[in-house]
Motif scaffolding. Structure first.
Motif, short mmCIF file in Angstrom:
data_model
loop_
_atom_site.label_atom_id
_atom_site.label_comp_id
_atom_site.label_asym_id
_atom_site.label_seq_id
_atom_site.Cartn_x
_atom_site.Cartn_y
_atom_site.Cartn_z
N UNK A 1 26.09 -12.42 21.33
CA UNK A 1 26.28 -12.50 22.78
C UNK A 1 27.37 -13.52 23.12
N UNK A 2 27.33 -14.67 22.46
CA UNK A 2 28.36 -15.68 22.70
C UNK A 2 29.73 -15.15 22.31
N UNK A 3 29.80 -14.51 21.16
CA UNK A 3 31.08 -13.97 20.68
C UNK A 3 31.63 -12.93 21.65
N UNK A 4 30.75 -12.09 22.18
CA UNK A 4 31.20 -11.06 23.13
C UNK A 4 31.82 -11.69 24.37
N UNK A 5 31.19 -12.74 24.89
CA UNK A 5 31.74 -13.43 26.06
C UNK A 5 33.09 -14.03 25.74
N UNK A 6 33.18 -14.66 24.58
CA UNK A 6 34.44 -15.30 24.17
C UNK A 6 35.55 -14.27 24.00
N UNK A 7 35.21 -13.12 23.43
CA UNK A 7 36.22 -12.08 23.24
C UNK A 7 36.69 -11.49 24.57
N UNK A 8 35.79 -11.41 25.52
CA UNK A 8 36.18 -10.93 26.86
C UNK A 8 37.16 -11.89 27.52
N UNK A 9 36.97 -13.18 27.23
CA UNK A 9 37.83 -14.20 27.83
C UNK A 9 39.19 -14.25 27.15
N UNK A 10 39.17 -14.32 25.81
CA UNK A 10 40.40 -14.57 25.05
C UNK A 10 41.14 -13.30 24.65
#
Length: 252
Positions: free
Chosen positions: A44-53
């Protein structure tokens, strides 16, 4: 402040402070290697980070009490990115413990392995890589090590040792161009108390009764912002420090 082309490894990235740090560094364009024992929350954290970056985030599910898992996380990062610039150790647990408890040694060993030994192992493995990049380390500690909490022997001992470890390795690595600092948060609303065995009612009661001179509970984002500053070139002359961000808790 930007971390473009910088590789940042964050442990405990699945929730709480580690999650906030990962997301904050994603906003600063870092290449992220995220580590946690909880596969679902880590994703879940990785998904959020990938959406941002808009770039791939590396995830490694690992039990940091196991040396081979720590080594796997480091090896995966180097294989994926070829380097490591910043190591941020956020993984930690809280377990209550009194000297009168029959299971004190078992609890003590578990807390020390998670909160201290895993950091020592990770540092030992990444220090040569950080020497190559002239990188830095930020350890997330706790203000609890300053005024010791009641029935908190394992946690307080581990945190105090972590602070001394930070100072020691800062001295060891300074000649290599590697900076090492720690952050000492005060009361931050995360899931650490639920994970220790407290139910929701007990946890809410704790936060409602929490008192600091500034009369506020910290947000995870505040810790993340300080971590980014300490990892940045703006802090290039700062090493060996333990920086309190606790709304004045240590003053009590």
């Amino acid at each position: 402040m930007s971390f473009i082309n910088k590789v940042v490894l964050v442990t405990g990235a699945g929730s709480g402070i580690g999650e906030a740090i990962a997301i904050h560094f994603a906003k600063l364009s870092a290449r992220l290697s995220l580590v946690d024992i909880d596969a679902e929350n880590l994703r879940k954290t990785a998904d959020v980070c990938e959406q941002i970056s808009r770039v791939k985030v590396l995830t490694t599910v690992a039990d940091l009490c196991k040396d081979n898992d720590v080594k796997q996380a480091v090896d995966d990062t180097v294989k994926e990115f070829g380097r490591i610039d910043v190591v941020i150790s956020c993984a930690g647990i809280y377990k209550p413990g009194s000297v009168l408890d029959s299971d004190l040694i078992e609890v003590f060993d578990h807390v020390m392995a998670t909160n201290l030994r895993s950091v020592v192992c990770l540092t030992n493995l990444t220090a040569p890589l950080l020497e190559e990049t002239k990188g830095c380390i930020v350890n997330i500690s706790s203000s609890t090590s300053i005024p010791c909490a009641i029935q908190s022997i394992p946690y307080s001992a581990a945190i105090a040792a972590l602070n001394h470890f930070t100072t020691s390795i800062a001295l060891d690595l300074s000649s290599k161009g590697v900076r090492v600092n720690s952050i000492l948060p005060g009361i931050v609303k995360t899931n650490i108390l639920q994970n220790s065995g407290m139910n929701d009612e007990e946890t809410e009661e704790f936060y409602n009764k929490a008192s600091t001179p500034l009369k506020r509970i910290l947000q995870c984002d505040e810790i993340a912002e300080l971590a980014a500053f300490l990892a940045s070139d703006k802090a290039r002359a700062m090493t060996g420090g333990s920086y309190q961000i606790d709304a004045g808790l240590a003053l009590k």
